[in-house]
Design an enzyme around this catalytic site. Structure first.
Site, short mmCIF file in Angstrom:
data_model
loop_
_atom_site.label_atom_id
_atom_site.label_comp_id
_atom_site.label_asym_id
_atom_site.label_seq_id
_atom_site.Cartn_x
_atom_site.Cartn_y
_atom_site.Cartn_z
N ASP A 180 0.83 -1.21 0.00
CA ASP A 180 0.00 0.00 0.00
C ASP A 180 0.87 1.26 0.00
O ASP A 180 2.11 1.18 -0.05
CB ASP A 180 -0.94 -0.06 1.22
CG ASP A 180 -2.30 0.55 0.96
OD1 ASP A 180 -2.42 1.40 0.06
OD2 ASP A 180 -3.25 0.19 1.68
N GLU A 213 -0.79 1.91 -5.15
CA GLU A 213 -0.63 3.35 -4.90
C GLU A 213 -1.75 4.14 -5.57
O GLU A 213 -1.63 5.33 -5.79
CB GLU A 213 0.78 3.84 -5.22
CG GLU A 213 1.26 3.66 -6.63
CD GLU A 213 0.60 4.63 -7.60
OE1 GLU A 213 -0.36 4.19 -8.26
OE2 GLU A 213 1.06 5.79 -7.73
N TRP A 214 -2.86 3.42 -5.83
CA TRP A 214 -4.14 4.01 -6.23
C TRP A 214 -4.07 4.80 -7.55
O TRP A 214 -4.88 5.69 -7.80
CB TRP A 214 -4.69 4.93 -5.11
CG TRP A 214 -4.45 4.41 -3.74
CD1 TRP A 214 -4.80 3.17 -3.27
CD2 TRP A 214 -3.78 5.07 -2.65
NE1 TRP A 214 -4.41 3.04 -1.96
CE2 TRP A 214 -3.79 4.19 -1.55
CE3 TRP A 214 -3.20 6.33 -2.51
CZ2 TRP A 214 -3.21 4.53 -0.32
CZ3 TRP A 214 -2.64 6.68 -1.28
CH2 TRP A 214 -2.65 5.78 -0.20
N GLY A 215 -3.06 4.51 -8.36
CA GLY A 215 -2.94 5.20 -9.65
C GLY A 215 -2.40 6.61 -9.53
O GLY A 215 -2.36 7.34 -10.54
N GLU A 216 -1.95 7.00 -8.35
CA GLU A 216 -1.54 8.40 -8.13
C GLU A 216 -0.38 8.82 -9.01
O GLU A 216 -0.30 9.96 -9.44
CB GLU A 216 -1.15 8.60 -6.66
CG GLU A 216 -2.35 8.83 -5.79
CD GLU A 216 -1.99 9.28 -4.38
OE1 GLU A 216 -0.79 9.22 -4.00
OE2 GLU A 216 -2.91 9.69 -3.67
N ASP A 235 -10.06 3.48 -3.72
CA ASP A 235 -10.75 2.27 -3.25
C ASP A 235 -12.16 2.14 -3.83
O ASP A 235 -12.92 3.12 -3.86
CB ASP A 235 -10.86 2.28 -1.72
CG ASP A 235 -9.50 2.07 -1.06
OD1 ASP A 235 -8.48 2.04 -1.77
OD2 ASP A 235 -9.49 1.94 0.17
C1 GLA Z 1 -5.98 1.36 1.37
C2 GLA Z 1 -6.10 0.35 0.22
C3 GLA Z 1 -7.25 -0.60 0.51
C4 GLA Z 1 -7.00 -1.31 1.85
C5 GLA Z 1 -6.79 -0.29 2.95
C6 GLA Z 1 -6.34 -0.93 4.25
O1 GLA Z 1 -7.10 2.17 1.42
O2 GLA Z 1 -6.31 1.00 -1.00
O3 GLA Z 1 -7.39 -1.54 -0.52
O4 GLA Z 1 -5.88 -2.12 1.73
O5 GLA Z 1 -5.82 0.68 2.59
O6 GLA Z 1 -6.17 -0.01 5.26
#
Ligand code: GLA
Length: 448
Positions: A180, A213-216, A235
């Site tokens: 993460d 890293e959420w595509g950042e 998410d």
């Molecule tokens: C981030 C991730 C999620 C999950 C949470 C856990 O938000 O994107 O998928 O793993 O952390 O805290």
């Protein structure tokens, strides 16, 4: 074949009925479409090339169903592993049982090692890994490329501890790491994710590496030789607008995906209760057409038969797991009527007719438009109805609100030898003589 002209005759019957009667039923068979375009060029991108994740990872992750609640514990993880075997999900391809955030104690031990939460995992992580491995499955774990994980409690992250933590995971028998991005101290993402890649490699254990890293930092542009998959978005939430928004962010990234390096539009919400089963079927269909990782995010111990039927649909899973590894692309999208098609290793195309809108819509495309070669006929398999139809080129269905009709279509040179594309009752024998009047009754099935 009872008559030398029967092929021609049947063709005509099917064509006429297709144009007239079938439009609302699902699949029609009128005129052939434009010639097939040349297949899209593959994007050349270096990958880890370690033989892992050659198809998108499949398995389970607890986060979407439990977050950090107490029910996330050893009993749950073992229960999921049991159900993977008992319910045929393992056989369907689900393999990884993954722990998300909150498996660890807030403090490392005196030697700087990570300590499993003794309430959730009283026997440690190795015991869980052994249990999961004994079932022929694999275990995944989670930490953050920062000083602490994302949970507000502030559990230890791996930044600055990459090599020890990777070693620890390998010693426990971990097969998959979700890494993460919280509390990253503003340090360069590429560098942080590279360091963990190298640390995992140094263990010598094959470990699938999931970049979160959420595509950042647009990981699709630089992470193919760092991780096996990378999150492309924030998410997912268990609701329709969230699923839709993620879909629309992930679709344009098709060219970056391939064997060993996948776009990850986040884990499945199928079965969690915030969407209808129709919407969950769309979610699952579209994730499969996008070659997304299929990580079940519902507590299977409480799941309905409808949820098992969605997750266990092996014909849809086969689309996701196609060895060519090409993520589907948008063929058309007007008025909420989406056509998303994916080239398959056997030359067929998976075609999602997806209705974003709130009312039933007829969605139509053609074999040519989805990239199939010109042919006299096509075999059209409906992957939710589990029925095969024939078409002369049109691919169409009346799709319910928020629904998806998922087809697998291939050119079929035997097409004319099959019954017409509708079920017909003819007066007299099964075959007609050209130019001779006959009464035809048709049965039209609502595929919605
Ligand atoms: C981030 C991730 C999620 C999950 C949470 C856990 O938000 O994107 O998928 O793993 O952390 O805290």
């Amino acid at each position: 074949m009872r008559h030398p002209h029967s092929r021609t005759t049947r063709w005509r019957v099917a064509g006429a009925l297709g144009a007239g009667l079938l439009c609302a039923a699902g699949l029609a068979t009128p005129a052939l479409a434009a010639p097939a375009p040349a297949p899209a060029a593959r994007t050349a991108s270096a990958s880890l090339d370690d033989g892992l994740a050659l198809t998108p990872p499949m398995g389970f992750n607890n986060w979407n169903s439990t977050y950090c609640r107490a029910e996330f514990n050893e009993g749950m993880v073992k229960g999921i592993a049991d159900l993977f075997v008992e319910k045929g999900l393992k056989k369907a391809g689900y393999q990884y049982v993954n722990l998300d955030d909150c498996w660890a104690q807030p403090q490392r031990d005196a030697n700087g090692r990570l300590v499993p939460d003794p309430v959730r995992f009283p026997n440690g992580i190795k015991a869980v890994a052994d249990y999961v491995h004994a079932k022929g499955l694999k275990l995944g774990i989670y930490t953050s490329a920062g000083t602490r994980t994302c949970d507000s409690v502030g559990l230890p992250g791996a930044l600055g501890h990459e090599y020890e933590d990777a070693r620890q995971f390998a010693d426990w028998g971990v097969d998959y790491l979700k890494y993460d991005n919280c509390n990253n101290q503003g340090l360069d993402a590429r560098q942080r994710y590279r360091t963990m890649r190298d640390a995992l490699k140094a263990t010598g254990r094959p470990i699938v590496y999931s970049i979160c890293e959420w595509g950042e930092n647009k990981p699709w542009e630089w992470a193919a030789d760092i991780g096996h998959l990378w999150r492309t978005t924030g998410d997912i939430k268990d609701n329709w607008p969230s699923m839709l928004s993620i879909l629309k962010q992930n679709l344009p990234l098709a060219r970056y995906a391939g064997p060993g390096h996948w776009n990850d539009p986040d884990m499945l919400e199928v079965g969690n209760g915030g969407m209808t089963d129709t919407e969950y079927r769309s979610h699952f269909s579209l994730w499969s057409v996008m070659a997304a990782p299929l990580l079940i995010g519902t507590d299977l111990r409480k799941a309905s038969q409808a949820t098992y039927d969605i997750l266990g649909n092996t014909e849809v899973v086969a689309v996701d797991q196609d060895p060519l590894g090409k993520q589907g692309t948008v063929v058309s999208a007007a008025g909420g009527r989406w056509v998303v098609a994916r080239q398959m290793a056997d030359g067929s195309r998976a075609v999602a007719l997806f209705n974003e809108s709130g009312t039933a819509q007829r969605i139509a495309t053609s074999a040519g438009a989805v990239g199939l070669p010109r042919a006299d006929g096509y075999a059209v398999r409906d992957l939710w109805q589990h029925r095969t139809y024939n078409s002369a080129g049109t691919l169409a269905a009346t799709v319910p609100a928020h629904g998806t009709v998922l087809l697998r279509v291939k050119a079929d040179r035997h097409w004319a030898a099959y019954p017409p594309a509708v079920e017909t009752g003819l007066d007299g024998g099964l075959l007609l003589t050209a130019g001779t009047p006959a009464t035809v009754t048709s049965t039209v099935t609502d595929l919605g």
